[in-house]
Design an enzyme around this catalytic site. Sequence first.
Site, PDB file in Angstrom:
ATOM      1  N   GLY A 135      -7.882   7.979 -11.867  1.00 22.40           N
ATOM      2  CA  GLY A 135      -8.682   7.880 -10.653  1.00 22.40           C
ATOM      3  C   GLY A 135      -9.976   7.107 -10.797  1.00 22.40           C
ATOM      4  O   GLY A 135     -10.776   7.047  -9.866  1.00 22.40           O
ATOM      5  N   ASP A 270       1.721  -2.542   0.098  1.00 28.28           N
ATOM      6  CA  ASP A 270       0.603  -1.593   0.169  1.00 28.28           C
ATOM      7  C   ASP A 270      -0.741  -2.308   0.053  1.00 28.28           C
ATOM      8  O   ASP A 270      -1.792  -1.670   0.202  1.00 28.28           O
ATOM      9  CB  ASP A 270       0.735  -0.513  -0.909  1.00 28.28           C
ATOM     10  CG  ASP A 270       0.830  -1.090  -2.308  1.00 28.28           C
ATOM     11  OD1 ASP A 270       1.827  -1.792  -2.578  1.00 28.28           O
ATOM     12  OD2 ASP A 270      -0.065  -0.854  -3.133  1.00 28.28           O
TER      13      ASP A 270
END
Length: 518
Positions: A135, A270
């Site tokens: 992340g 995406d």
Amino acid sequence: MLTFDNRFLRELPGDPETSNQLRQVYGACWSRVMPTSVSSPKLLAYSHEMLEALELSEEEIRSPAWVDALAGNGLMPGMEPYAACYGGHQFGHWAGQLGDGRAISLGEVVNRQGQRWELQLKGAGVTPYSRMADGRAVLRSSVREFLCSEAMHHLGIPTTRALSLVQTGDVVIRDMFYDGHPQAEKGAIVCRVSPSFIRFGNFEIFAMRDDKQTLQKLVDFTIDRDFPELRNYPEEERLAEWFAIICVRTARLIAQWMRVGFVHGVMNTDNMSILGLTIDYGPYGWVDNFDPGWTPNTTDAAGRRYCFGRQPDIARWNLERLAQALYTLKPEREIYDEGLMLYDQAYNNEWGAVLAAKFGFSAWRDEYEPLLNEVFGLMTQAEIDMTEFFRKLALVDAAQPDLGILQSAAYSPALWETFKPRFSDWLGQYAQATLADGRDPAERREAMNRVNPRYVLRNYLAQQAIDLADTGDTSMIEALMDVLRKPYDEQPGKERFAALRPDWARHKAGCSMLSCSS
């Protein structure tokens, strides 16, 4: 104080679970998620233009409370962090659920002019969509995204924006070229800004899961919030018109990429904005020596799927995937065929206008095509710098064409000598075409300089900024932000930022080859 109006959260279905735990998320467009705090955030840079758009002051963004918010260590009033759910086709294959794996949106700001800006932290920690990743983002990729977001805006190319660049004080482990040699790098977070971060993949995920109810809600929401001109369209015509607008916007975007030599590097579905914006600055690059087959992405080196010259075709392929998703709601093939035909027409029209403008012609004529194709071939074979060539072409006097003006665009003196006779022949033909066009020479030069930038974010310049920032010196970031504000102006005294790629950068990591590692 900013005014938040978080419609994406308020009007679309959300994930009932609130942990950051990795999972498949069904029937929801978003998941609530809190950023993971960092040890010692430091504000490295910010965009003055975005501050103005958001109606924030420099004093505010420098304040401890705002630095904490931009680092994921705190929230300002009205912020409601979340990560979006989406899927996507990656390198031509369906990849399943992807989602915001390290991007966390803070909410939607509405300024006094009624403009809507979503704030999103990239590198703010694990979300339910992080898969096996941490992340986080490294300083290297964050500097690149921060600089390029604003550089593209000043070039006049539709793009997401960047508000701030924050160093986290934490270490992030990355294997830059996926070759088994991970290294510790400095962590950073970019605050990205856009009217919307909705992508083609947001729609694909629900179509692939046959979740028509959520897909319909997302389509209705997107049209109502982001395409207000369609609100009063008859319902039976709305989706067709919406898809047509997306196709046309995408076509115009890609033609503008091609105009300045921008290569996105990873045009997965995406990474395609529903608004026709440039989104997700990963292994992007700028064409130095002209080469339609060039890709900056090492992951794409073998297949060159996303190389410079294939970008128009890939964008169309991606629109076909979006059409496939929307077909589940409205199975009328002619709607999507019409939209894709509009893409072809819009791209051809826009590209023709781009070519005419770049070469200084008053309008595009089909008779120019052989002339232009010839010089593109010569530029590829002779390794001619794209940006420098077009800038110098504006200086050519069609009445007395001097080939020497173009020599500064050559990387190799030997190749220049080899191809010099052919360039000379071409320049003579070009001069004749220019004279026949009848445009005033001064007007021609000024018009060419309005579309052919003097300054772009050359790959080696971005790397120099990264190397300095890694030592704590942000002067190169500031200098680049300054010069790239006016990319079409000569800016005396700043010529070094227009210099061709030096020999040392030809094969240096970060200058000619990049990976998706970030």
